[in-house]
Write a protein that holds these residues in place. Structure first.
Motif, PDB file in Angstrom:
ATOM      1  N   THR A 116       0.855  -1.176   0.000  1.00  0.00           N
ATOM      2  CA  THR A 116       0.000   0.000   0.000  1.00  0.00           C
ATOM      3  C   THR A 116       0.895   1.231   0.000  1.00  0.00           C
ATOM      4  O   THR A 116       1.739   1.393   0.872  1.00  0.00           O
ATOM      5  N   GLU A 117       0.710   2.073  -0.992  1.00  0.00           N
ATOM      6  CA  GLU A 117       1.506   3.294  -1.134  1.00  0.00           C
ATOM      7  C   GLU A 117       0.815   4.430  -0.399  1.00  0.00           C
ATOM      8  O   GLU A 117      -0.386   4.631  -0.538  1.00  0.00           O
ATOM      9  N   THR A 118       1.561   5.169   0.375  1.00  0.00           N
ATOM     10  CA  THR A 118       1.007   6.319   1.065  1.00  0.00           C
ATOM     11  C   THR A 118       0.788   7.458   0.076  1.00  0.00           C
ATOM     12  O   THR A 118       1.516   7.585  -0.904  1.00  0.00           O
ATOM     13  N   THR A 119      -0.230   8.261   0.325  1.00  0.00           N
ATOM     14  CA  THR A 119      -0.518   9.410  -0.530  1.00  0.00           C
ATOM     15  C   THR A 119      -0.304  10.713   0.223  1.00  0.00           C
ATOM     16  O   THR A 119      -0.839  11.743  -0.144  1.00  0.00           O
ATOM     17  N   THR A 120       0.492  10.655   1.284  1.00  0.00           N
ATOM     18  CA  THR A 120       0.775  11.866   2.041  1.00  0.00           C
ATOM     19  C   THR A 120       2.232  12.267   1.857  1.00  0.00           C
ATOM     20  O   THR A 120       3.105  11.419   1.669  1.00  0.00           O
TER      21      THR A 120
ATOM     22  N   ALA B 234       5.467  11.186  -1.656  1.00  0.00           N
ATOM     23  CA  ALA B 234       4.456  10.377  -2.330  1.00  0.00           C
ATOM     24  C   ALA B 234       4.222  10.883  -3.744  1.00  0.00           C
ATOM     25  O   ALA B 234       4.079  10.089  -4.685  1.00  0.00           O
TER      26      ALA B 234
ATOM     27  N   ALA C 163       5.066   8.768  -7.223  1.00  0.00           N
ATOM     28  CA  ALA C 163       4.028   8.554  -8.239  1.00  0.00           C
ATOM     29  C   ALA C 163       4.485   9.071  -9.597  1.00  0.00           C
ATOM     30  O   ALA C 163       4.289   8.406 -10.624  1.00  0.00           O
TER      31      ALA C 163
ATOM     32  N   ASP D 256      -0.777   7.723 -11.280  1.00  0.00           N
ATOM     33  CA  ASP D 256      -1.461   8.587 -10.316  1.00  0.00           C
ATOM     34  C   ASP D 256      -1.938   7.754  -9.127  1.00  0.00           C
ATOM     35  O   ASP D 256      -1.941   6.516  -9.182  1.00  0.00           O
ATOM     36  N   PHE D 257      -2.355   8.414  -8.058  1.00  0.00           N
ATOM     37  CA  PHE D 257      -2.791   7.725  -6.844  1.00  0.00           C
ATOM     38  C   PHE D 257      -3.994   6.809  -7.092  1.00  0.00           C
ATOM     39  O   PHE D 257      -4.180   5.832  -6.385  1.00  0.00           O
ATOM     40  N   ASP D 258      -4.816   7.130  -8.086  1.00  0.00           N
ATOM     41  CA  ASP D 258      -5.976   6.292  -8.371  1.00  0.00           C
ATOM     42  C   ASP D 258      -5.638   5.095  -9.253  1.00  0.00           C
ATOM     43  O   ASP D 258      -6.509   4.320  -9.640  1.00  0.00           O
TER      44      ASP D 258
END
Length: 95
Positions: free
Chosen positions: A3-7, A11, A15, A21-23
């Motif tokens: 699981t990649e953090t998006t904070t 991050a 990406a 992208d995060f999605d």
């Protein structure tokens, strides 16, 4: 699966490096190419000094999270110049 953090800024950098992208959608090549071009130009720009750059980053990012009067006081307390009128107008004018 990791699981990649998006904070955090890291991050975003990870990406971009992956081109995803995060999605989970791919970042279009044209966007990646333009980003790399502009970052390359920025990487070659002469710097004015570490303190100036630190202050600029503090103002740019701090304005997203800290109220104007509080950020202004924090800058002064840390020995930086207070917020300039143009910074206040740009970062706080529409709020």
């Amino acid at each position: 699966m990791t699981t990649e953090t998006t904070t955090g800024a890291g991050a975003i950098d990870r990406a971009i490096d992956r081109g995803i992208d995060f999605d989970g959608s791919p970042i279009p090549i044209a966007k990646l190419d333009l980003y790399e071009e502009v970052m390359g130009l920025e990487g070659n720009r002469q710097r004015s000094g570490v303190s100036n750059t630190m202050r600029s980053r503090i103002v740019r990012i701090g304005a997203k999270h800290i109220p104007q009067t509080e950020l202004d006081q924090k800058l002064v307390d840390a020995g930086f110049a207070p917020l300039k009128e143009k910074e206040i107008a740009f970062f706080y004018g529409g709020k």
